[in-house]
Design an enzyme around this catalytic site. Structure first.
Site, mmCIF file in Angstrom:
data_model
loop_
_atom_site.group_PDB
_atom_site.id
_atom_site.type_symbol
_atom_site.label_atom_id
_atom_site.label_comp_id
_atom_site.label_asym_id
_atom_site.label_seq_id
_atom_site.Cartn_x
_atom_site.Cartn_y
_atom_site.Cartn_z
ATOM 1 N N CYS A 170 0.800 -1.219 0.000
ATOM 2 C CA CYS A 170 0.000 0.000 0.000
ATOM 3 C C CYS A 170 0.832 1.269 0.000
ATOM 4 O O CYS A 170 0.279 2.366 0.032
ATOM 5 C CB CYS A 170 -0.975 -0.036 1.163
ATOM 6 S SG CYS A 170 -2.116 -1.424 0.991
ATOM 7 N N HIS A 310 -2.298 8.657 5.651
ATOM 8 C CA HIS A 310 -2.672 7.343 5.122
ATOM 9 C C HIS A 310 -4.123 7.065 5.505
ATOM 10 O O HIS A 310 -4.913 6.623 4.687
ATOM 11 C CB HIS A 310 -1.729 6.274 5.691
ATOM 12 C CG HIS A 310 -1.987 4.903 5.159
ATOM 13 N ND1 HIS A 310 -1.796 4.580 3.840
ATOM 14 C CD2 HIS A 310 -2.434 3.774 5.764
ATOM 15 C CE1 HIS A 310 -2.109 3.298 3.651
ATOM 16 N NE2 HIS A 310 -2.509 2.789 4.803
ATOM 17 N N GLU A 321 -0.399 6.190 13.067
ATOM 18 C CA GLU A 321 -0.059 7.345 12.256
ATOM 19 C C GLU A 321 -0.068 8.635 13.079
ATOM 20 O O GLU A 321 0.813 9.493 12.935
ATOM 21 C CB GLU A 321 -1.117 7.415 11.145
ATOM 22 C CG GLU A 321 -0.755 8.269 10.029
ATOM 23 C CD GLU A 321 -1.733 8.140 8.876
ATOM 24 O OE1 GLU A 321 -2.791 7.494 9.013
ATOM 25 O OE2 GLU A 321 -1.420 8.707 7.835
ATOM 26 N N LYS A 342 -9.227 8.808 1.945
ATOM 27 C CA LYS A 342 -9.806 7.458 1.864
ATOM 28 C C LYS A 342 -11.232 7.449 2.401
ATOM 29 O O LYS A 342 -12.003 6.544 2.095
ATOM 30 C CB LYS A 342 -8.938 6.464 2.629
ATOM 31 C CG LYS A 342 -7.582 6.218 1.980
ATOM 32 C CD LYS A 342 -6.818 5.108 2.676
ATOM 33 C CE LYS A 342 -5.451 4.863 2.054
ATOM 34 N NZ LYS A 342 -4.449 5.910 2.414
ATOM 35 N N HIS A 347 -9.805 2.875 -0.209
ATOM 36 C CA HIS A 347 -8.383 2.514 -0.162
ATOM 37 C C HIS A 347 -8.065 1.625 -1.357
ATOM 38 O O HIS A 347 -8.351 0.435 -1.354
ATOM 39 C CB HIS A 347 -8.090 1.794 1.150
ATOM 40 C CG HIS A 347 -6.636 1.486 1.373
ATOM 41 N ND1 HIS A 347 -5.650 1.804 0.461
ATOM 42 C CD2 HIS A 347 -6.000 0.888 2.419
ATOM 43 C CE1 HIS A 347 -4.477 1.407 0.931
ATOM 44 N NE2 HIS A 347 -4.663 0.846 2.113
ATOM 45 N N PHE A 406 1.233 -3.253 4.073
ATOM 46 C CA PHE A 406 1.562 -4.634 4.420
ATOM 47 C C PHE A 406 3.001 -4.905 3.977
ATOM 48 O O PHE A 406 3.436 -4.453 2.912
ATOM 49 C CB PHE A 406 0.628 -5.608 3.692
ATOM 50 C CG PHE A 406 -0.734 -5.734 4.320
ATOM 51 C CD1 PHE A 406 -1.136 -4.891 5.344
ATOM 52 C CD2 PHE A 406 -1.623 -6.707 3.889
ATOM 53 C CE1 PHE A 406 -2.391 -5.014 5.916
ATOM 54 C CE2 PHE A 406 -2.877 -6.838 4.453
ATOM 55 C CZ PHE A 406 -3.272 -5.996 5.464
#
Lengths: 423, 414, 85
Positions: A170, A310, A321, A342, A347, A406
């Protein structure tokens, strides 16, 4: 070759909620959401049935029937976005040494949609272990290896320089553009067509995110299913899309009179070396990426006007975050608007990092900070200014955008007006 | 001129040898690892030969907690990384975490794992899909798992450029070391030999359907008829020359230059861009063509691609101008793992002063290549070129040299 | 009536879906040992939860597998949902 600066001179976004950069920005500025019940396949058996989809008809975007047939949906997005970005930049590639014009496309899951579909065919609905080559489509190889996305883009724009796909989960969308910028900065390329694309809304992707309970099961209210930084959030909403940019060496872009959206002032990626899907709550590795990106940009933390987060909408991410921003920016984190688009466009895995770069440069262009939609019940552990619900007018000269993926990847990019004072 | 970046460790998993020593012993002797597929019954498929890594028992090397969540290619990669670090004499726990990174190339991801989960999804139901599917098949998995196992928090990455990506990853690793990271694990390991992967590879139209291992993969030969797929590859430890010298490390050699290009449309009438990639790599290394002592060829095994490569090499080095070899005739093509394995072969060849042979090939005379066939050739080797190409038009070339102190001349400006 | 899940069953499932940490004796009395100390992360537990749901025909809440910190706590929750009301 040191001292070469890299600027963005063209952009095209394909995102849910409206095709093209203009429609994308209007969605963000209005704080509208594009999440809905899945229509791309029958989601009934799945735990999560919400996504942010694009209503995409390849032929309406200039793809020939042959191109539409041989390319996975994500490759189609990449090609359409690349053509748009090149047109937007007004660049004539043929005026360059073509071996110094390259392509990088980010993608987390490649042709997952095409692979899912073709597997069903060659395995006869999952029955055959020794799958049948007689039923394999001739372009299956291009689904096997996602570098076919970059190859299609290189062919369509005429690039003959360094070409490849960057696939770091991502963070692919930031890392692809960061990699391209490094190639220009070191002198290996003069122009890079760089961005990312993913089209992951397929049964196999939904199933694997179901298995780790990462996506939201909120079916009753799909329009407000993506709730980053909200106390009621319960997972992310899968999206799809692409954003592609034209990156050029600064002086040459100025000489040709190009419109410059922003300079890619700094970029860094680090790993948490912790867990393939998990995040440490302290956010130290993302903080380190931010610190290095700011150092490369030769900027102080208080020069950052906006943080494009993010903000995936998982509890783990939002707290990780938030901690990372505090570690890296100190008190300035509390004074800086932070938002997650998002909440509106979902996402889209490897694509979202580039789409968020687009949001960042458009925020600078319009001096408007896009909001975090659906943020009505703040999570008490997320105590920064997340720009709830409504966009905000604000002079915006420099933006920090971050990603987390990930594999443990943590990436940060600093985008700034090129005419800002250089330290 | 930027600081030199050197290779101090190799982790090799190859069809003709597990581990660097076994691989080199087989390769210098011309011993092939190609045979009939054993990982599944290939009877029904047109192509039935592969270069399989044999004798690899994951349980013997990796904790059992890692096994259910990893594809074979990741298991091979984790072990190759361990071996490379050990070879370099590096204990990751002794180094600052942010000073170590992992940058690998990927090709098809964990495709065998993916087949299993697709079978669960469509054969049984979505609730049978594994939680590990969320990362076990994706392209970033090897970099992620290696960084986690070894506590490496520095710059990491993954590039995919078909079979050229292995060199691009090493070039990106070199770039990060030049920007200040002390050590990076780089290279690639691939393994796509499962029925679903096999069918996907088959659609490239480039797999050899010959039954005899000695006739199936013969690049630059009149009888070239495609290639044999293989699995494996190499992970390398890259460090700045200074860091390696400070800790007294054994140095295999330097990553001296890199160039990457993409071919124009075949119908454009323009020259393929392979030659440009080679010339860029030489210029980046500050090396004249006459200084190159050996070329490790891409060796596609397709007549038209072999001709393109031969023409590029002749254009740069002259007819019969440099010894050329393709040890991948002993392993098959390892996709993203192929070029990193060739880098290992180049360093080992320079170390011993011996060019490994290209087996089963009688080169077409008008290619004008000095192909090292049949037997290894002793030679003093200081500089080698590795060429890699990927399906669709990817070209990548890398110059390596045995002695980093030779890097004293300024780089030729582009 | 659905059969109950025992510690042995749970450990067997975990071993099968997620392997076993080399430093841990799963045959010992680990009822109150934390999953973290047993070497199992959230993914291992989610994978085990999915197996339990299929084999025992039970539906577990999203957070069941990750909220319980020990085998005893987890077995209590799962067996409560296996007991017919």
């Amino acid at each position: 070759m040191t001292g070469r600066r890299v600027v963005i001179t063209g952009v095209e976004v394909l995102a849910p909620g409206g095709m093209g950069t203009k429609a994308f920005w209007e969605l963000l500025a209005d704080g509208r959401t594009a999440t809905r019940g899945i229509t791309l396949f029958d989601p009934t058996p799945f735990r999560s049935r919400v996504a942010a989809e694009i209503d995409f008809v390849p032929e309406e975007h200039g793809l020939s029937p042959q191109e539409a047939r041989r390319m996975d949906r994500a490759a189609q997005f990449a090609v359409v976005a690349a053509r748009g970005a090149v047109a937007d930049s007004g660049i004539d590639i043929e005026e360059f040494n073509l071996c110094r014009v390259g392509v990088t496309i980010g993608s987390a899951v490649g042709a997952t949609m095409g692979l899912d579909e073709e597997y069903r065919v060659v395995s006869d609905g999952g029955r055959l272990h020794l799958v049948d080559h007689a039923y394999a489509v001739p372009h299956l190889y291009n689904h096997l290896v996602p570098s076919s996305f970059a190859a299609e883009v290189a062919l369509t724009v005429g690039a003959q320089g360094p070409t490849g796909v960057v696939s770091t989960g991502c963070t692919s969308g930031i890392d692809s553009v960061g990699y391209a910028a490094e190639l220009i900065r070191e002198g290996s390329a003069d122009v890079m067509v760089a961005g990312s694309s993913d089209a992951p809304i397929s049964p196999i992707t939904m199933a694997c995110f179901d298995a780790i309970k990462a996506t939201t099961p909120r079916h009753d209210d799909p329009q407000s299913a993506s709730r980053p930084f909200d106390g009621t959030r319960n997972g992310f909403v899968l999206g799809e899309g692409a954003a592609v940019f034209v990156l050029e060496e600064h002086d040459r872009a100025v000489r040709r009179g190009a419109h410059i959206y922003a300079e890619i002032a700094g970029y860094a990626t680090r790993s948490n070396a912790y867990h393939m899907t998990g995040l440490r709550p302290d956010g130290l590795e993302m903080a380190e990426a931010i610190r290095v990106a700011l150092h490369e940009a030769r900027m102080n933390v208080d020069e950052i006007d906006y943080i494009n987060a993010h903000g995936s909408g998982t509890k783990q991410n939002d707290r990780h975050e938030t901690a990372a921003f505090k570690h890296s920016l100190g008190d300035h984190a509390y004074r800086t608007p932070v938002s997650s688009i998002k909440s509106m466009v979902g996402h889209s895995l490897g694509a979202i990092g580039s789409i968020e770069i687009a949001a960042s440069i458009l925020a600078m262009k319009h001096d408007v900070v896009p909001p975090t939609a659906n943020l009505r019940t703040p999570d008490p552990e997320c105590d920064l200014d997340y720009v709830p619900l409504h966009a905000r007018d604000q002079a915006t000269d420099a933006v920090l955008t971050v990603g987390s993926g990930f594999g443990g990847f943590q990436s940060a990019m600093v985008l700034a007006r090129p005419d800002r004072r250089i330290a | 001129m930027s600081a030199a970046v050197v290779v101090t460790g190799l982790g090799v998993v190859a069809p003709n040898g597990l581990g660097t020593r076994a691989y080199w012993a087989a390769t210098r002797a011309g011993r092939s690892g190609i045979g009939r597929i054993t990982r599944f019954d290939p009877d029904q498929y047109p192509a039935r030969l592969a270069g399989e890594v044999s004798g690899f028992v994951a349980e013997a090397h990796l904790p059992s907690r890692l096994l259910p969540q990893t594809d074979r290619m990741t298991q091979l990669a984790l072990v190759a990384a361990d071996w490379a670090l050990e070879d370099a004499g590096i204990r990751p726990q002794d180094l600052p975490a942010f000073d170590m990174g992992v940058i690998t190339a990927s090709f098809s991801g964990g495709f065998e794992f993916g087949q299993g989960e697709l079978a669960n999804l469509w054969g049984k139901g979505s609730e049978y899909v594994s939680a590990y599917q969320s990362f076990a098949w994706f392209y970033a998995v090897n970099s992620g798992q290696i960084s986690i196992r070894n506590g490496m928090k520095g710059p990491s990455g993954v590039v995919v450029a078909d079979q050229a990506g292995g060199l691009d990853a090493v070039a990106q690793a070199r770039r990060q070391i030049r920007k200040g990271t002390a050590m990076i694990v780089s290279g690639a390991i691939d393994a796509t030999i499962c029925p679903w992967g096999w069918v996907a590879l088959h659609t490239s139209g480039r797999l050899s359907t010959r039954e005899e291992p000695s006739l199936a993969y013969r690049p630059f030969d009149e009888g070239a008829c495609g290639h044999v797929p293989g699995e494996g590859g190499t992970l390398l430890i890259l460090e700045s020359a200074r860091a390696a010298a400070d800790r007294g490390a054994r140095v295999y050699g330097e990553i001296a230059g890199h160039g990457a290009t993409f071919d124009p449309r075949p119908d454009s009438g323009r020259e393929p861009a392979l030659r440009a990639a080679i010339e860029l790599a030489l210029a980046d290394a500050g090396v004249d063509a006459s200084e190159v002592d050996v070329v490790f060829a891409d060796a596609a095994g397709e007549p038209h691609l072999d001709r393109v490569e031969a023409q590029a090499l002749v254009a740069v080095f002259g007819p019969f101008g440099v010894p050329v070899t393709a040890p991948k005739t002993m392993t098959g093509r390892l996709y993203s793992g192929a070029a990193p394995l060739d880098l290992a072969a180049a360093f080992l060849a320079m170390e011993e002063g011996l060019i490994p042979p290209t087996i089963n090939v009688d080169p077409v005379a008008d290619y004008e290549l000095d192909l090292v066939v049949a037997a290894p050739r002793p030679a003093e080797l200081r500089t080698a070129l590795v060429v890699a190409r990927g399906h669709g038009g990817f070209n990548s070339a890398m110059v390596v040299r045995s002695d980093p102190n030779a890097a004293t001349r300024p780089a030729v400006n582009q | 009536m659905a059969e109950q899940l025992t510690l042995t069953d749970l450990m067997q499932i975990l071993r099968e879906v997620a392997g076993a940490d080399e430093g841990v004796d799963l045959n010992a009395d680990v009822l109150d040992t934390s999953f973290q100390d047993l070497g199992y992360d959230s993914l291992a537990l989610l994978e085990a939860g999915s197996r339990i749901e299929r084999e025992y025909a039970v539906r577990l809440d999203d957070s069941t597998m990750t909220d319980a910190t020990t085998p005893r706590a987890l077995l209590d929750v799962i067996n409560a949902s296996l007991t017919p009301a």
